[in-house]
Structure formats: C-alpha cells, structure tokens
Design an enzyme around this catalytic site. Structure first.
Site, PDB file in Angstrom:
ATOM      1  N   LYS A   1      -5.915   4.107   4.318  1.00  0.00           N
ATOM      2  CA  LYS A   1      -5.880   2.884   5.123  1.00  0.00           C
ATOM      3  C   LYS A   1      -7.278   2.518   5.631  1.00  0.00           C
ATOM      4  O   LYS A   1      -7.644   1.334   5.666  1.00  0.00           O
ATOM      5  CB  LYS A   1      -4.911   3.043   6.302  1.00  0.00           C
TER       6      LYS A   1
ATOM      7  N   SER B   1       0.870  -1.179   0.000  1.00  0.00           N
ATOM      8  CA  SER B   1       0.000   0.000   0.000  1.00  0.00           C
ATOM      9  C   SER B   1       0.907   1.228   0.000  1.00  0.00           C
ATOM     10  O   SER B   1       1.955   1.218   0.648  1.00  0.00           O
ATOM     11  CB  SER B   1      -0.888   0.009   1.254  1.00  0.00           C
TER      12      SER B   1
ATOM     13  N   PHE C   1      -1.706   9.421  17.131  1.00  0.00           N
ATOM     14  CA  PHE C   1      -0.634   8.666  17.793  1.00  0.00           C
ATOM     15  C   PHE C   1      -1.175   7.862  18.979  1.00  0.00           C
ATOM     16  O   PHE C   1      -1.923   8.376  19.799  1.00  0.00           O
ATOM     17  CB  PHE C   1       0.463   9.621  18.282  1.00  0.00           C
TER      18      PHE C   1
END
Length: 327
Positions: free
Chosen positions: A171, A91, A228
């Site tokens: 994604k 990807s 994160f």
C-alpha cells in the site's frame, strides 16, 4: 477528451475493484447519486463478484461490469474509456504470510496502480480518487511522540519490511508511485487513507478487515500494534470517496477514521459490548505512540463527511455476521 471531475452526481465514472467490500458500497452510492458506473471485477463468470452488484438499484440501466487484471494494463482501458473520473480501489488484500510477497502483493499493487493511472491519463480523465491505507502512514519512528498521526505521516518502508508487513509495504509503495505519477503527468489525484474498515457488507462472503474482526470476536488475538489507529464504517469510506471526487478543491491525502484510538481501547470496548463472546482484552498497551483523538479526520469533516459512531459500526457489523450465520 473527458471533462474534469467534480460537481454533483451524474456522468460516467469508473470504479476498479468494484465487487469488493468498499467497492460495492461505493458503486451503490454512485448509482444512488445518478452516476453511470463502469466497475471492474477479477472474473465476470464469478457470481460471487457480480450478482450483488447487478442487484443494486439503478444497476440495470447505469452499471456495466468489466473484467480487469492488475498486471495487464490493456485490460484497464475499456473500463476507463469515456469516464470523467476514476476511483481506484483494486489491490490485493492478503494479511497472512505469503510465499512470495513481492509477486503476490507488491507487484500487483504498484503495477496495477500505475496501469490505472496511465489509462486515466490516456483517456483524458479529469480526476482520480485512490484508496490507500492507514498502513501507508504508520509505523513512523520519526513521528513526534505527542502529536496525533495525520496526513503528513508516512510509514517507514525499511521497518515494514523488517516486520514483514507486506500488505503495508504494497500500500505504501503503491501510494508513493501514484503521487510520483500524478506530479510528473499533471494528473489530478486525491487519496483516501482508511483505518480498519468495518460495517455491513453487500458481498456474499467476508474478506480482509471483516475477517480480522470476526477472528477477534471469536477470541483470537490479532496483532495490529504496529499500525492500528482505530476503525471506520464502510459507508463512511464510500461517502468520503464521493466527497473527494465531487470537491475538486480536495487535495492530497485524507486520513479516514472515526476517532484515533489504541488496540487496548478497541478490544476493551468490544469486550464490554459483547460480554458473552470470548473477546480477549489486551493486558499490555504497546501503543504509546498513538495519541488518542476525537474527530481526527478534519479534512473530510470539512468536506461534509459525517462518521458513523463506534457503537453503531460494531452493532451493524455484528448484525451482518449474524445474518450470514457467522457468529
């Protein structure tokens, strides 16, 4: 028709994106466990993609490389043919702003995923293990404020687009497309969602997450406050992928992280470990939404995965950088 995946080492498996940071370690582990591997690369003529794979123990007898284009479904079939299982890692990884994110990121991620899954279905593959990302889990404004992020959390696509986090968009949409396809076609699918992947690389150059980490160690501020969740060692990611393949009872998504923490924790630890480097400590914690947790990857731990602790992840990554003359 190929038989079901699962069980111990052995048999033929396909790894898309085999030349990358995670892919190289996965191929190495699979060869060590006795598998025969078909690994895809973007360009068979590029030694930067092929030489480090061909040098792996067992590669001479049990590794074959194939050139694959994510936007050309026909290019996927030769690598998948005869495989018992497929690991889909290929990807595009572009973390900086792009001129055409739809064309450069979203289309290759989604169409590539569907092309690989279709090839797996057509070739009678027993099991597919796909690498998604933490960025398909967060940000999620509807997630309860006091709850640790887990596999039930999905990133808010509209918010990702508003924030122009196009890698995250790619994604998330690719993973959603994969689940829809697997349900419609009856394909056995398991998904891994790693956080920031660090550790030593087998590749000649560094890309993606390692480039981000290098920038942080050199004093740059990299804004990851929206997504994160912590870091994980690449060897733990490879181990997790093999565990998902060999345990056919492993279902659904699997968050892959050593411990859930905030950017402020991460940068402060780095600054403490390497006071001689210009790591910028974060003054303002903007991640109140992240509930800290030890051992949050319970599904993987139950499969026998043992995560490398934080300090070793960092020192091994830094040793790798030094060996390449990067720091």
């Amino acid at each position: 028709m190929a038989s079901d995946g699962g069980g111990g080492g052995g048999g033929l498996v396909c790894v898309t994106g085999g030349s990358g940071f995670i892919g190289s370690w996965l191929v190495r582990l699979l060869l060590a466990r006795g598998y025969t591997v078909h690994a895809t690369v973007r360009n068979l003529q590029d030694e930067g993609e092929t030489k480090h794979l061909q040098a792996l123990d067992g590669a001479g007898a049990r590794l074959r490389l194939f050139q694959m284009d994510l936007l050309d479904p026909a290019s996927v079939l030769p690598a998948v043919e005869g495989a018992r299982g497929v690991f889909h890692l290929a990807s595009p990884v572009i973390l900086h702003p792009t001129q055409d994110p739809q064309k450069e990121l979203v289309e290759p991620a989604v169409k590539g995923t569907l092309g690989v899954l279709q090839a797996a279905r057509d070739c009678g593959v027993g099991r597919v293990v796909m690498v998604s990302s933490q960025t398909a889990m967060v940000p999620n404004p509807n997630w309860p404020a006091d709850k640790v992020i887990d596999e039930d959390s999905w990133a808010d696509i509209d918010l990702l687009k508003e924030l122009q986090l196009w890698y995250s968009v790619s994604k998330t949409l690719a993973e959603k497309a994969a689940w829809d396809f697997a349900e419609e076609q009856g394909l056995q699918l398991a998904v891994l969602n790693p956080v920031l992947v660090l550790g030593p690389t087998l590749t000649p150059s560094i890309t993606g997450s390692l480039q981000v980490f290098l920038q942080i160690m050199k004093g740059q501020r990299f804004d990851m406050d929206e997504y994160f969740l912590g870091c994980v060692d690449v060897r733990g990611v490879a181990q997790s992928l093999v565990a998902l393949y060999e345990n056919s009872s492993a279902q659904g998504r699997h968050l892959c992280v050593e411990s859930t923490e905030r950017m402020v924790d991460f940068t402060n630890k780095l600054a403490d470990l390497y006071p001689e480097l210009p790591v910028q400590r974060i003054q303002e914690d903007k991640q109140e939404w992240v509930v800290r947790a030890k051992d949050p990857s319970k599904k993987l731990i139950e499969l026998g995965v043992r995560f490398i602790p934080f300090d070793r992840i960092i020192t091994d990554t830094m040793d790798c950088f030094r060996s390449k003359g990067l720091i």
